[in-house]
Design a protein around this motif. Structure first.
Motif, mmCIF file in Angstrom:
data_model
loop_
_atom_site.group_PDB
_atom_site.id
_atom_site.type_symbol
_atom_site.label_atom_id
_atom_site.label_comp_id
_atom_site.label_asym_id
_atom_site.label_seq_id
_atom_site.Cartn_x
_atom_site.Cartn_y
_atom_site.Cartn_z
ATOM 1 N N LEU A 1 8.466 -26.759 -96.214
ATOM 2 C CA LEU A 1 8.565 -25.279 -96.131
ATOM 3 C C LEU A 1 8.596 -24.703 -97.539
ATOM 4 O O LEU A 1 7.977 -23.676 -97.819
ATOM 5 N N PHE A 2 9.360 -25.342 -98.431
ATOM 6 C CA PHE A 2 9.273 -25.023 -99.865
ATOM 7 C C PHE A 2 8.126 -25.872 -100.389
ATOM 8 O O PHE A 2 8.208 -27.102 -100.400
ATOM 9 N N ASN A 3 7.037 -25.218 -100.725
ATOM 10 C CA ASN A 3 5.848 -25.966 -101.116
ATOM 11 C C ASN A 3 5.155 -25.292 -102.303
ATOM 12 O O ASN A 3 4.284 -24.435 -102.122
ATOM 13 N N PRO A 4 5.549 -25.663 -103.530
ATOM 14 C CA PRO A 4 4.948 -25.014 -104.707
ATOM 15 C C PRO A 4 3.490 -25.388 -104.933
ATOM 16 O O PRO A 4 2.877 -24.883 -105.873
ATOM 17 N N ILE B 1 1.133 -24.522 -102.939
ATOM 18 C CA ILE B 1 0.279 -23.551 -102.224
ATOM 19 C C ILE B 1 -0.090 -22.316 -103.062
ATOM 20 O O ILE B 1 -0.363 -21.237 -102.521
ATOM 21 N N VAL C 1 -0.980 -18.239 -102.169
ATOM 22 C CA VAL C 1 -0.237 -17.098 -102.741
ATOM 23 C C VAL C 1 -1.235 -16.153 -103.416
ATOM 24 O O VAL C 1 -1.153 -14.924 -103.277
ATOM 25 N N ASP D 1 2.493 -23.228 -108.089
ATOM 26 C CA ASP D 1 3.095 -21.917 -108.333
ATOM 27 C C ASP D 1 4.599 -22.122 -108.175
ATOM 28 O O ASP D 1 5.086 -22.343 -107.064
ATOM 29 N N GLY E 1 6.970 -20.022 -108.539
ATOM 30 C CA GLY E 1 7.665 -18.732 -108.378
ATOM 31 C C GLY E 1 8.939 -18.822 -107.555
ATOM 32 O O GLY E 1 9.837 -17.998 -107.705
ATOM 33 N N ALA E 2 9.038 -19.826 -106.682
ATOM 34 C CA ALA E 2 10.219 -19.936 -105.821
ATOM 35 C C ALA E 2 11.295 -20.823 -106.440
ATOM 36 O O ALA E 2 12.334 -21.050 -105.817
ATOM 37 N N SER F 1 16.649 -15.052 -101.249
ATOM 38 C CA SER F 1 15.224 -14.758 -101.037
ATOM 39 C C SER F 1 15.146 -13.663 -99.990
ATOM 40 O O SER F 1 15.824 -13.749 -98.964
ATOM 41 N N GLU G 1 11.660 -7.938 -101.533
ATOM 42 C CA GLU G 1 11.527 -8.082 -102.986
ATOM 43 C C GLU G 1 10.126 -7.772 -103.483
ATOM 44 O O GLU G 1 9.957 -7.092 -104.480
ATOM 45 N N HIS H 1 6.073 -11.651 -99.740
ATOM 46 C CA HIS H 1 5.574 -12.722 -100.622
ATOM 47 C C HIS H 1 6.039 -14.136 -100.287
ATOM 48 O O HIS H 1 5.694 -15.069 -101.014
ATOM 49 N N ILE H 2 6.821 -14.311 -99.238
ATOM 50 C CA ILE H 2 7.293 -15.672 -98.923
ATOM 51 C C ILE H 2 6.453 -16.192 -97.754
ATOM 52 O O ILE H 2 6.561 -15.728 -96.622
ATOM 53 N N PRO I 1 4.049 -22.083 -94.991
ATOM 54 C CA PRO I 1 2.869 -22.956 -95.164
ATOM 55 C C PRO I 1 2.329 -23.474 -93.830
ATOM 56 O O PRO I 1 1.216 -23.995 -93.788
ATOM 57 N N ASP J 1 17.672 -22.011 -105.523
ATOM 58 C CA ASP J 1 16.456 -21.196 -105.510
ATOM 59 C C ASP J 1 15.447 -21.747 -104.487
ATOM 60 O O ASP J 1 14.955 -21.034 -103.604
ATOM 61 N N ILE K 1 12.125 -19.271 -94.678
ATOM 62 C CA ILE K 1 10.980 -19.622 -93.824
ATOM 63 C C ILE K 1 11.475 -20.317 -92.551
ATOM 64 O O ILE K 1 10.977 -20.062 -91.451
HETATM 65 P P1 AMP Z 1 11.592 -16.669 -103.884
HETATM 66 O O1 AMP Z 1 11.767 -15.223 -104.207
HETATM 67 O O2 AMP Z 1 12.420 -17.594 -104.744
HETATM 68 O O3 AMP Z 1 11.781 -16.976 -102.428
HETATM 69 O O4 AMP Z 1 10.091 -17.079 -104.267
HETATM 70 C C1 AMP Z 1 8.971 -16.421 -103.746
HETATM 71 C C2 AMP Z 1 7.757 -16.786 -104.571
HETATM 72 O O5 AMP Z 1 7.467 -18.180 -104.407
HETATM 73 C C3 AMP Z 1 6.491 -16.066 -104.138
HETATM 74 O O6 AMP Z 1 6.302 -14.890 -104.889
HETATM 75 C C4 AMP Z 1 5.396 -17.096 -104.416
HETATM 76 O O7 AMP Z 1 5.019 -17.074 -105.786
HETATM 77 C C5 AMP Z 1 6.079 -18.410 -104.146
HETATM 78 N N1 AMP Z 1 6.009 -18.868 -102.750
HETATM 79 C C6 AMP Z 1 5.663 -18.178 -101.626
HETATM 80 N N2 AMP Z 1 5.774 -18.941 -100.529
HETATM 81 C C7 AMP Z 1 6.208 -20.165 -100.959
HETATM 82 C C8 AMP Z 1 6.518 -21.405 -100.292
HETATM 83 N N3 AMP Z 1 6.425 -21.543 -98.982
HETATM 84 N N4 AMP Z 1 6.938 -22.430 -101.075
HETATM 85 C C9 AMP Z 1 7.037 -22.320 -102.405
HETATM 86 N N5 AMP Z 1 6.760 -21.198 -103.082
HETATM 87 C C10 AMP Z 1 6.358 -20.125 -102.379
#
Ligand code: AMP
Ligand code: MG
Length: 356
Positions: free
Chosen positions: A120-123, A125, A129, A181, A183-184, A252, A256, A268-269, A272, A295, A303
């Motif tokens: 579910l946390f998948n950087p 992807i 994004v 990416d 970002g998460a 999260s 945001e 933005h979340i 996957p 984080d 998710i």
């Molecule tokens: P956060 O605010 O820490 O939840 O991170 C959201 C950011 O992570 C988004 O703006 C994307 O750049 C990236 N992102 C979106 N969906 C995912 C996901 N399923 N796994 C990892 N990173 C993601």
């Protein structure tokens, strides 16, 4: 609502609670020195508070962590030409290339967290994004979601962090869709790095608050740090929690970063499994010792939603979670419920079994 504005609101909500406490500290005979600075870095406002250190040490430490932030911002930014961009280009080709020491720890740590979260946390992807347009700082010019067939084409060959392999001093990817990416996750790593750096300066009491996501050490004039958790559906604070010692609080939320199209909100979340923004939660707050884990977990549990968050939290080793579901119900584990104080009218609470 634009990104910088919403982040600013989160920042302000935290500030209000901590400054109320500093008033409490004024009654002491000898004032305890407090250092406050705010900087815009890694796409967000970062507020640094240092308590009980002399001015010179606080300033030196602050200058040092500014360098840390700048370095991390420049190295890990997913869409600028930097070390991460180079890796992203090479991973997609399948060719072997030399390990990149500046990114390696992010990759190896997020491989573990991604696996624990069942992907579910998948950087990996980043391409998805980008397809949604969330790689841009400004979302104002996005008028519609991407074509469903483009999303499905991506999902047919969904990249995972486990598609990145290592062989002695080289690495390579085995999925043409991999685009990292962070970002998460990167904000958490940055907060950990800078808190550890403050500790090296002998600083015992501090808080690094990156747009409402933070790690605190020590205390605030002998009292806990009081942290506000933003209301996902209105201005202001939804609940408060006390932090004493070394803990991180990460949230999260669907408020945001988002755009609206045909009256529907796309945030933005991304889930996957579906390729679309996850729709089961409004926000998830995680408390954990380590900011990077907090984080990644906040994103994964957002998710996962009300049905799956307990399973994923256990797998990720998380002990404090508050999930505000899309219907407004508040899901918590008992240990979190003991710490949370609502500042809004008491919501409907759904208590889980203990996470341990
Ligand atoms: P956060 O605010 O820490 O939840 O991170 C959201 C950011 O992570 C988004 O703006 C994307 O750049 C990236 N992102 C979106 N969906 C995912 C996901 N399923 N796994 C990892 N990173 C993601
Ligand atoms: Mg996150």
């Amino acid at each position: 609502m634009n990104f910088i504005f919403s982040q600013t609101m989160r920042f302000i909500s935290i500030l209000v609670l901590t400054s109320l406490l500093s008033l409490g500290g004024c009654s002491r005979s000898k004032p305890i020195p407090e250092f406050h600075e705010t900087v815009f870095t890694m796409g967000t406002l970062v507020e640094v508070t240092i308590v009980g250190a002399d001015e010179k040490t606080a300033e030196q430490a602050y200058t040092a962590i500014l360098d840390d932030f700048n370095y991390m911002h420049n190295t890990w930014h997913p869409w600028q030409y930097n070390a991460l961009k180079r890796i992203n280009n090479l991973l997609q080709t399948g060719a072997k290339f030399s390990l990149a020491p500046s990114i390696l720890p992010l990759i190896t740590r997020s491989q573990v967290l991604s696996k624990q979260s069942q992907g579910l946390f998948n950087p990996a992807i980043g391409k998805l994004v980008k397809l949604w347009g969330f790689h841009q700082d400004n979302l104002d010019d996005i008028i519609a979601p991407p074509e469903d067939e483009d999303i499905q084409a991506f999902l047919n060959d969904l990249p995972q962090m486990s598609d990145i392999h290592f062989n002695n001093l080289t690495m390579y990817g085995t999925n043409k869709n991999i685009q990292l990416d962070f970002g998460a996750f990167a904000k958490g790593v940055a907060v950990d790095t800078t808190i550890e750096h403050l500790k090296e300066f002998g600083i015992k009491n501090a808080i690094i608050n990156a747009g409402g996501d933070l790690r605190a050490i020590g205390n605030h004039n002998g009292r806990p740090w009081r942290i506000g958790i933003r209301n996902p559906r209105a201005e202001g604070v939804f609940a408060a929690v006390d932090i004493f010692g070394d803990e991180s609080v990460f949230t999260s939320g669907d408020y945001e970063r988002y755009f609206e199209s045909d009256g529907k909100r796309y945030h933005h979340i991304i889930d996957p499994r579906t390729g679309y923004p996850a729709d089961k939660s409004r926000s998830v707050t995680v408390i954990h010792s380590n900011a990077a884990t907090a984080d990644a977990a906040a994103t994964a549990l957002f998710i996962a939603g009300p049905e799956k968050w307990v399973e994923i939290a256990k797998a990720m080793g998380i002990q404090y979670v508050m999930l505000i579901a899309s219907n407004g119900d508040v899901h918590m584990n008992p240990a979190m419920a003991k710490r949370i104080e609502f500042t809004v009218k008491q919501p409907t609470i759904k208590l889980s079994k203990p996470l341990k």
